[in-house]
Each structure stands twice: as structure tokens, then as C-alpha cells.
Design an enzyme around this catalytic site. Structure first.
Site, PDB file in Angstrom:
ATOM      1  N   SER A  96       0.753  -1.398  -0.026  1.00  0.00           N
ATOM      2  CA  SER A  96       0.261   0.114   0.078  1.00  0.00           C
ATOM      3  C   SER A  96       0.803   1.325   0.022  1.00  0.00           C
ATOM      4  O   SER A  96       1.549   1.413  -0.951  1.00  0.00           O
ATOM      5  CB  SER A  96      -0.978  -0.264   1.072  1.00  0.00           C
ATOM      6  OG  SER A  96      -1.920   1.097   1.086  1.00  0.00           O
ATOM      7  N   HIS A 132      -7.478  -5.765  -0.098  1.00  0.00           N
ATOM      8  CA  HIS A 132      -6.129  -4.840   0.400  1.00  0.00           C
ATOM      9  C   HIS A 132      -5.579  -5.429   1.471  1.00  0.00           C
ATOM     10  O   HIS A 132      -4.490  -5.449   1.216  1.00  0.00           O
ATOM     11  CB  HIS A 132      -6.753  -3.150   0.647  1.00  0.00           C
ATOM     12  CG  HIS A 132      -5.749  -2.382   0.381  1.00  0.00           C
ATOM     13  ND1 HIS A 132      -5.117  -2.174  -0.656  1.00  0.00           N
ATOM     14  CD2 HIS A 132      -5.082  -1.593   1.385  1.00  0.00           C
ATOM     15  CE1 HIS A 132      -3.893  -1.281  -0.602  1.00  0.00           C
ATOM     16  NE2 HIS A 132      -4.108  -0.828   0.651  1.00  0.00           N
TER      17      HIS A 132
END
Length: 256
Positions: free
Chosen positions: A25, A225
Site C-alpha cells: 500500500s 487490500h
């Protein structure tokens, strides 16, 4: 990032001049930023592995970002009010406040809360607890504003200060894009279809600009994610393949 890379090489580099990099990320965002802005650091990267890469954000589907970005993703009175502050710092005041809220609650309620909102049956709850133990970690509100700007502009570019300061900083009314074409290191992009933070379209748009990339789409259709950090099957989907790539790189290097 330069300090971290140099420290790793100087402290325990075993005489080597480059490292293998793994980021998730925001850990991918800072990598793209550094390697494009200071391309001499590409020589210090053997292989780079970007989990859920976040750079171009035009198709991001996260509901909170979509709701807040139209307000904070532009230079206005709201973004000025929010800028240049520390968000959720790790300090005694905030920790005391959190303890005041949670400590009176029976353990069974806390466990129920975690299972209700976080136990998807796919996450390692022990790892999740370790993560919670490090929170809040704090960040600059400008980081948040920068991401909001990226989502609204559809560009992966430097921070937007507004027309006047942009002219001073960049000699242009709009901030320039990060020159990711300068990233010559081998970049492995690990992404998934179910990631609301790193949309497939955005990952592919970034990949089209990278000169030396390898794409890895996670086959699990539910992979999201945070699965890159918490999924119970992370060893098979991510860890083992990455270690194998690293080992193959080292083997070939030693054979030369």
C-alpha cells in the site's frame, strides 16, 4: 526511504550494494516516489515487490475516500484547515483516552466487537492483534490530503499547494507527475480484482509506464487490500512466490 535503504546496507548489508524491497500500500507509494525522483537509488534495488500498489487512484472504489476526496482533494479552505498537522499521534494522551473508552468493557464485548467487524474467516486474528498493538501510529495530515488529491486528479504527481505556491515550487500552475519512467529496477506488481484501494485499471495504467515490470494477479477472487498482510493463505499466495523470486535472483547472480 533513502535513509532506511542506506542504513540496511551499511548496518547488515554483508558487503552487498543492493537489497530486495517489499512494500504494501503506502509502502509502494513511497517506493515509486523515491525511485522516480532519485533514480540513482534504482541501483540499490535487486527486486521490488509491490503489494496492492497505490499510485494512480482514478478508479479507487473505497467509499470513505470517494466521500471525502471531493472536499479535501482540492486546495480550498477545508484542506488548508486540515493541512500540516499530525493525525492520530502515538502519545500518552491519546492512549489514555482510548484506554478510558475500552478498559471498562468486559472482555467478552471486546472479543465480540473484533469478531463482528474483523473476523471474516480469512484473516489471521493473532496478526491483527499485533497490528492493533501498534496503533495509532500517527501520520501527517498532508499524507492524507495528498492521497485525496491523487484520487481526484487521476494523476500520480507531487503535492498540490495551490496555483501560487505551485508556481514557486514547480514553476507551473499544476504539480508535475512523478516520472515513474525513471524506475529501472525490476518491479513486481502484486494486485487483485477485489481491492477497493488499488483498482486493477489503475495498476495496469501504472504498469504501462514502468519500463521493467512483472505483473502478478492474485487468483483468489475475494482477495482484498488487507489480505496482503492478514490473509490466512498469504504464505501460498504471496510469501512463497516472492521468496522463490528472490532466491532465483540470487542463484542466477551467483552463477554469473
Amino acid at each position: 526511504m533513502p535513509a532506511m535503504i542506506d542504513y540496511a546496507l551499511d548496518t547488515n548489508g554483508q558487503g552487498q550494494k543492493s537489497i530486495h524491497y517489499v512494500g504494501h500500500s503506502q509502502g509502494t507509494t513511497v517506493f515509486f516516489t523515491l525511485m522516480s525522483s532519485r533514480p540513482e537509488y534504482n541501483e540499490k534495488i535487486k527486486t521490488a515487490h509491490m503489494f496492492a500498489p497505490v499510485a494512480i487512484m482514478a478508479h479507487m472504489q473505497n467509499k470513505l475516500v470517494r466521500a471525502v476526496a471531493p472536499c479535501l482533494g482540492h486546495v480550498n479552505q477545508w484542506s488548508h484547515l486540515f493541512s500540516s498537522r499530525e493525525f492520530l499521534p502515538f502519545n500518552s494522551f491519546l492512549l489514555t483516552f482510548i484506554s478510558f473508552l475500552w478498559e471498562p468493557l468486559p472482555r467478552i464485548i471486546c472479543v465480540h466487537f473484533l469478531k463482528k467487524f474483523f473476523d471474516t474467516g480469512r484473516w489471521n486474528l493473532s496478526a491483527l492483534a499485533e497490528g492493533f498493538g501498534e496503533q495509532p501510529a500517527g501520520c501527517s495530515t498532508n499524507q492524507i490530503l495528498h492521497y485525496m488529491q491523487e484520487q481526484q486528479s487521476g494523476h500520480f504527481r507531487l503535492y498540490d499547494y495551490g496555483t501560487r505556491k505551485n508556481l514557486e515550487m514547480y514553476k507551473s500552475e499544476q504539480p508535475p507527475d512523478y516520472p515513474v519512467e525513471n524506475i529501472t529496477a525490476i518491479v513486481h506488481l502484486w494486485y487483485s480484482k477485489n481491492d477497493v484501494m488499488a483498482a486493477v485499471e489503475d495498476v495496469l495504467a501504472l504498469a504501462n509506464r514502468l519500463p521493467n515490470k512483472v505483473l502478478h494477479q492474485i487468483k483468489d477472487p475475494r482477495w482484498e487490500h488487507d489480505d496482503f498482510a492478514l490473509n490466512l493463505e498469504i504464505r501460498d499466495y504471496v510469501n512463497k512466490p516472492v521468496v522463490e523470486i528472490i532466491q532465483n535472483f540470487e542463484r542466477i547472480k551467483n552463477e554469473i
